[in-house]
Scaffold this motif. Sequence first.
Motif, mmCIF file in Angstrom:
data_model
loop_
_atom_site.group_PDB
_atom_site.id
_atom_site.type_symbol
_atom_site.label_atom_id
_atom_site.label_comp_id
_atom_site.label_asym_id
_atom_site.label_seq_id
_atom_site.Cartn_x
_atom_site.Cartn_y
_atom_site.Cartn_z
ATOM 1 N N GLN A 2 0.822 -1.198 0.000
ATOM 2 C CA GLN A 2 0.000 0.000 0.000
ATOM 3 C C GLN A 2 0.863 1.257 0.000
ATOM 4 O OE1 GLN A 2 -2.701 -0.238 3.301
ATOM 5 N NE2 GLN A 2 -4.437 -0.600 1.929
ATOM 6 N N GLN A 5 2.027 1.898 -3.500
ATOM 7 C CA GLN A 5 0.926 2.426 -4.302
ATOM 8 C C GLN A 5 0.662 3.888 -3.956
ATOM 9 O OE1 GLN A 5 -2.203 -0.339 -3.384
ATOM 10 N NE2 GLN A 5 -1.760 -1.631 -5.172
ATOM 11 N N HIS A 6 0.761 4.187 -2.671
ATOM 12 C CA HIS A 6 0.563 5.565 -2.220
ATOM 13 C C HIS A 6 1.637 6.484 -2.815
ATOM 14 C CE1 HIS A 6 -0.739 8.837 0.301
ATOM 15 N NE2 HIS A 6 0.491 8.981 0.766
ATOM 16 N N GLU A 8 3.370 5.959 -5.563
ATOM 17 C CA GLU A 8 3.130 6.061 -7.002
ATOM 18 C C GLU A 8 1.997 7.053 -7.301
ATOM 19 O OE1 GLU A 8 2.422 2.033 -8.194
ATOM 20 O OE2 GLU A 8 4.557 1.513 -8.156
ATOM 21 N N GLN A 9 0.958 7.014 -6.484
ATOM 22 C CA GLN A 9 -0.154 7.941 -6.651
ATOM 23 C C GLN A 9 0.310 9.376 -6.422
ATOM 24 O OE1 GLN A 9 -3.148 7.523 -7.812
ATOM 25 N NE2 GLN A 9 -3.838 9.615 -7.413
ATOM 26 N N GLU A 10 1.111 9.588 -5.387
ATOM 27 C CA GLU A 10 1.649 10.924 -5.122
ATOM 28 C C GLU A 10 2.517 11.406 -6.277
ATOM 29 O OE1 GLU A 10 3.726 10.619 -1.404
ATOM 30 O OE2 GLU A 10 1.965 11.225 -0.241
ATOM 31 N N ARG A 12 2.280 10.509 -9.462
ATOM 32 C CA ARG A 12 1.395 10.841 -10.576
ATOM 33 C C ARG A 12 0.732 12.203 -10.357
ATOM 34 N NH1 ARG A 12 0.279 5.220 -10.354
ATOM 35 N NH2 ARG A 12 -1.513 5.595 -8.997
ATOM 36 N N GLU A 13 0.313 12.458 -9.140
ATOM 37 C CA GLU A 13 -0.322 13.739 -8.829
ATOM 38 C C GLU A 13 0.671 14.887 -8.971
ATOM 39 O OE1 GLU A 13 -2.032 13.277 -4.949
ATOM 40 O OE2 GLU A 13 -3.574 11.888 -5.672
#
Length: 110
Positions: A2, A5-6, A8-10, A12-13
């Motif tokens: 997790q 994934q967190h 990677e999301q950051e 991308r943002e």
Amino acid sequence: MQEQQHREQEQRELEAAKRRELAGRARETAWAWWQLVPSQARAELLAAVAERAWHDEEIQLDIPAAPRASASFAYGIPLFTTGRLRALYAIVRPSPELAVCHRSWRSSTL
């Protein structure tokens, strides 16, 4: 898992925010350039491109009545050929140096 994934999301943002900022700067720069070009000079510029297209290639261009710069065309004004096979011929963008020179020339001749 997790946490990765967190991250990677950051990431991308962050990249999306950078793209938005860059697009905003490009839009502001283009707007500033176009503001330096008086409407008469803008019309003359578009007419000169159309005249050159006709002289060099016998291609007639459609000059829009109310030309608008578009992000889709790198903040330039698209010029299309006339007729059935309407095709993009040119994207007209101002040069900041020429715009300033034109403004100086116009003010010195008035």
